[in-house]
Design a protein around this motif. Structure first.
Motif, mmCIF file in Angstrom:
data_model
loop_
_atom_site.group_PDB
_atom_site.id
_atom_site.type_symbol
_atom_site.label_atom_id
_atom_site.label_comp_id
_atom_site.label_asym_id
_atom_site.label_seq_id
_atom_site.Cartn_x
_atom_site.Cartn_y
_atom_site.Cartn_z
ATOM 1 N N PRO A 97 -39.428 14.971 7.406
ATOM 2 C CA PRO A 97 -38.598 13.619 7.112
ATOM 3 C C PRO A 97 -38.801 12.505 8.053
ATOM 4 O O PRO A 97 -39.129 12.945 9.314
ATOM 5 C CB PRO A 97 -37.411 14.221 7.163
ATOM 6 N N GLU A 98 -38.957 11.488 7.552
ATOM 7 C CA GLU A 98 -38.998 10.331 8.598
ATOM 8 C C GLU A 98 -37.913 10.211 9.708
ATOM 9 O O GLU A 98 -38.149 9.847 10.777
ATOM 10 C CB GLU A 98 -38.726 8.866 7.541
ATOM 11 N N VAL A 99 -36.511 10.481 9.345
ATOM 12 C CA VAL A 99 -35.588 10.849 10.111
ATOM 13 C C VAL A 99 -35.077 12.349 10.314
ATOM 14 O O VAL A 99 -34.610 12.707 9.378
ATOM 15 C CB VAL A 99 -34.448 9.928 10.057
ATOM 16 N N PRO A 100 -35.634 12.983 11.244
ATOM 17 C CA PRO A 100 -35.257 14.739 11.279
ATOM 18 C C PRO A 100 -33.958 14.635 11.314
ATOM 19 O O PRO A 100 -33.106 13.896 11.705
ATOM 20 C CB PRO A 100 -36.089 14.955 12.455
ATOM 21 N N ALA A 101 -33.588 16.153 10.872
ATOM 22 C CA ALA A 101 -32.133 16.193 11.194
ATOM 23 C C ALA A 101 -31.704 16.755 12.257
ATOM 24 O O ALA A 101 -32.627 17.071 13.222
ATOM 25 C CB ALA A 101 -32.024 17.804 10.160
ATOM 26 N N PHE A 102 -30.458 16.794 12.634
ATOM 27 C CA PHE A 102 -29.898 17.239 14.075
ATOM 28 C C PHE A 102 -30.371 16.411 15.138
ATOM 29 O O PHE A 102 -30.497 16.727 16.182
ATOM 30 C CB PHE A 102 -30.186 18.642 14.318
ATOM 31 N N ALA A 103 -30.583 15.105 14.846
ATOM 32 C CA ALA A 103 -30.789 14.096 15.881
ATOM 33 C C ALA A 103 -32.173 14.307 16.604
ATOM 34 O O ALA A 103 -32.405 13.983 17.792
ATOM 35 C CB ALA A 103 -29.790 13.728 16.764
ATOM 36 N N ARG A 104 -33.090 14.976 16.063
ATOM 37 C CA ARG A 104 -34.365 15.232 16.780
ATOM 38 C C ARG A 104 -35.316 14.029 16.651
ATOM 39 O O ARG A 104 -35.352 13.170 15.575
ATOM 40 C CB ARG A 104 -34.932 16.381 16.124
ATOM 41 N N GLU A 105 -36.179 14.070 17.372
ATOM 42 C CA GLU A 105 -36.995 12.850 17.731
ATOM 43 C C GLU A 105 -38.012 12.625 16.379
ATOM 44 O O GLU A 105 -38.609 13.742 15.999
ATOM 45 C CB GLU A 105 -37.895 12.850 18.963
ATOM 46 N N SER A 106 -38.376 11.563 15.764
ATOM 47 C CA SER A 106 -39.297 11.407 14.865
ATOM 48 C C SER A 106 -40.730 11.543 15.345
ATOM 49 O O SER A 106 -40.947 11.215 16.686
ATOM 50 C CB SER A 106 -39.072 9.883 14.199
ATOM 51 N N PHE A 107 -41.510 11.943 14.533
ATOM 52 C CA PHE A 107 -43.084 12.135 14.793
ATOM 53 C C PHE A 107 -43.433 10.633 15.108
ATOM 54 O O PHE A 107 -43.258 9.775 14.176
ATOM 55 C CB PHE A 107 -43.882 12.592 13.595
ATOM 56 N N LYS A 108 -44.446 10.700 16.024
ATOM 57 C CA LYS A 108 -45.272 9.223 16.209
ATOM 58 C C LYS A 108 -46.732 9.448 16.171
ATOM 59 O O LYS A 108 -47.198 10.496 16.818
ATOM 60 C CB LYS A 108 -44.704 8.762 17.326
ATOM 61 N N HIS A 109 -47.385 8.552 15.489
ATOM 62 C CA HIS A 109 -49.083 8.920 15.769
ATOM 63 C C HIS A 109 -49.741 7.622 16.218
ATOM 64 O O HIS A 109 -49.295 6.551 15.604
ATOM 65 C CB HIS A 109 -49.357 9.146 14.018
ATOM 66 N N GLU A 110 -50.536 7.732 17.055
ATOM 67 C CA GLU A 110 -51.178 6.517 17.590
ATOM 68 C C GLU A 110 -52.743 6.911 17.578
ATOM 69 O O GLU A 110 -52.991 7.858 17.600
ATOM 70 C CB GLU A 110 -50.680 6.262 19.098
ATOM 71 N N ILE A 111 -53.401 5.742 17.355
ATOM 72 C CA ILE A 111 -54.790 5.669 17.308
ATOM 73 C C ILE A 111 -55.269 5.291 18.668
ATOM 74 O O ILE A 111 -55.045 4.333 19.057
ATOM 75 C CB ILE A 111 -55.569 5.094 16.314
ATOM 76 N N LYS A 112 -56.301 6.080 19.541
ATOM 77 C CA LYS A 112 -56.609 5.594 20.733
ATOM 78 C C LYS A 112 -58.242 5.279 20.718
ATOM 79 O O LYS A 112 -58.819 6.174 20.267
ATOM 80 C CB LYS A 112 -56.561 6.676 21.857
ATOM 81 N N GLU A 116 -64.895 0.957 20.458
ATOM 82 C CA GLU A 116 -64.719 0.371 19.213
ATOM 83 C C GLU A 116 -65.886 0.561 18.091
ATOM 84 O O GLU A 116 -67.122 0.514 18.405
ATOM 85 C CB GLU A 116 -64.767 -1.284 19.400
ATOM 86 N N ASN A 117 -65.506 0.842 17.059
ATOM 87 C CA ASN A 117 -66.429 1.214 15.863
ATOM 88 C C ASN A 117 -67.414 2.476 16.094
ATOM 89 O O ASN A 117 -67.951 2.749 15.252
ATOM 90 C CB ASN A 117 -67.373 -0.106 15.617
ATOM 91 N N ILE A 118 -67.134 3.253 17.034
ATOM 92 C CA ILE A 118 -67.885 4.349 17.466
ATOM 93 C C ILE A 118 -66.875 5.727 17.610
ATOM 94 O O ILE A 118 -67.299 6.629 16.840
ATOM 95 C CB ILE A 118 -68.632 4.241 18.645
ATOM 96 N N ALA A 119 -65.869 5.717 18.257
ATOM 97 C CA ALA A 119 -65.168 6.872 18.454
ATOM 98 C C ALA A 119 -63.582 6.526 18.669
ATOM 99 O O ALA A 119 -63.294 5.536 19.600
ATOM 100 C CB ALA A 119 -65.738 7.590 19.942
ATOM 101 N N TYR A 120 -62.866 7.331 18.247
ATOM 102 C CA TYR A 120 -61.344 7.400 18.238
ATOM 103 C C TYR A 120 -60.814 8.717 18.225
ATOM 104 O O TYR A 120 -61.226 9.880 18.117
ATOM 105 C CB TYR A 120 -60.862 6.677 16.894
ATOM 106 N N ASP A 121 -59.756 8.831 19.071
ATOM 107 C CA ASP A 121 -58.751 9.631 19.206
ATOM 108 C C ASP A 121 -57.320 9.754 18.432
ATOM 109 O O ASP A 121 -56.881 8.544 18.218
ATOM 110 C CB ASP A 121 -58.408 10.277 20.624
ATOM 111 N N ASP A 122 -56.787 10.701 18.069
ATOM 112 C CA ASP A 122 -55.429 10.663 17.487
ATOM 113 C C ASP A 122 -54.495 11.168 18.589
ATOM 114 O O ASP A 122 -54.864 12.175 19.438
ATOM 115 C CB ASP A 122 -55.333 11.583 16.345
ATOM 116 N N LEU A 123 -53.249 10.537 18.871
ATOM 117 C CA LEU A 123 -52.591 10.723 19.923
ATOM 118 C C LEU A 123 -51.224 11.108 19.005
ATOM 119 O O LEU A 123 -50.589 10.279 18.139
ATOM 120 C CB LEU A 123 -52.075 9.545 20.863
#
Length: 308
Positions: A97-112, A116-123
């Protein structure tokens, strides 16, 4: 006299096992390869455990009834149950869920960007309780004794004495594969005109699950009682929460997920699930499921109707 009676019963059990080709679990720790296990009412009290605790796999066990997923049972399940080879994912996307139950933290996804244009990580930033997850043995303690499975305590989990006792990685090391049994209670409710609100503490009784199973052509009693359920089965109960969740606009479902949380009957967090009753506990125990799962934020109806 009592010892003599116990010895006679033990010998009678051995003879019965020989004649029926069974192997009955009588000595703790139980042998997972046994073909018969005691019912809840006949379970022996394990020394130094809370009353009624089924901690029967040995003092150094960290996986509980996953012990029942023996190579023999897994092989038999694969041989008899796999028909088409199709793969069906059972987990939600990490951002639901976008907003989890029981006041738990939401999932976050970032691209590191590494180059550029060659290699990326997921955070990923993730509270493992925010969406699809297993509840491990260190998640909730036995309230009256503040004791987790196999006498694990808070100091084993956090603080200077923290260790890996009963950590969920033991489950991963063992693996989970076996015969799954789905009770589609939501479809049964729709078929029979039964009202079930996934966002209220609507309670699914054993009698209702039995009727649901019968409608699906499944006798949900354990094989030891003449039913279709086998030792080591993986139980899935579909109450329909996911269907309700995706049927609502994002704003409404996020508002429901943000209801105030407090322990007790007035908790604003409310979800349908199995009923807290002896018949349900007996059934879940006596079937010797390796694990149980559902599609709601809570497997049991929440808040509990028993105050514990």
């Amino acid at each position: 006299m009592a010892d003599g009676k116990s010895t006679a019963q033990s010998r009678l059990g051995q003879v019965k096992d020989f004649l029926t080709m069974n192997k009955t679990a009588t000595t703790i720790p139980f042998d997972p390869n046994c073909t018969k296990f005691p019912s809840r009412k006949d379970l022996p009290q394990v020394p130094n455990t809370p009353l009624g605790a089924a901690w029967v796999w040995g003092d150094n066990d960290f996986i509980g009834r996953l012990n029942l997923l023996t190579p023999t049972r897994v092989k038999a399940a694969a041989a008899s149950e796999i028909k088409t080879g199709e793969i069906v994912p059972l987990d939600l996307p990490l951002n639901h869920p976008e907003v989890p139950a029981f006041a738990r933290e939401s999932f976050k996804h970032e691209i590191k960007t590494l180059a550029e244009n060659i290699a990326y990580d997921d955070l990923y930033t993730l509270n493992t309780q925010s969406g699809t997850q297993w509840d491990g043995f260190r998640h909730f303690a036995h309230f009256p004794t503040n004791t987790f499975y196999n006498n694990t305590h808070g100091e084993d989990i956090a603080g200077p004495k923290a260790n890996y006792k009963c950590s969920i990685h033991h489950w991963s090391n063992h693996g989970i594969a076996g015969r799954g049994v789905l009770l589609d209670y939501r479809s049964y409710c729709d078929k029979k005109g039964i009202a079930l609100n996934s966002y209220e503490a609507d309670r699914i009784s054993y009698a209702e699950l039995e009727a649901c199973g019968r409608d699906q052509g499944i006798n949900i009693r354990p094989q030891s009682q003449g039913g279709d359920l086998q030792i080591g089965d993986l139980l899935f109960i579909r109450s329909g929460f996911i269907q309700s969740y995706f049927s609502k606009p994002m704003e409404e479902r996020n508002k429901l997920a943000s209801r105030p949380h407090q322990l007790g009957p007035n908790d604003g967090q409310r979800y349908a699930g199995v009923k807290q009753e002896d018949a349900m506990i007996d059934w879940l125990h006596d079937c010797y499921f390796a694990a149980v799962a559902g599609d709601s934020p809570t497997f049991e109806a929440w808040p509990t109707n028993q105050g514990d």
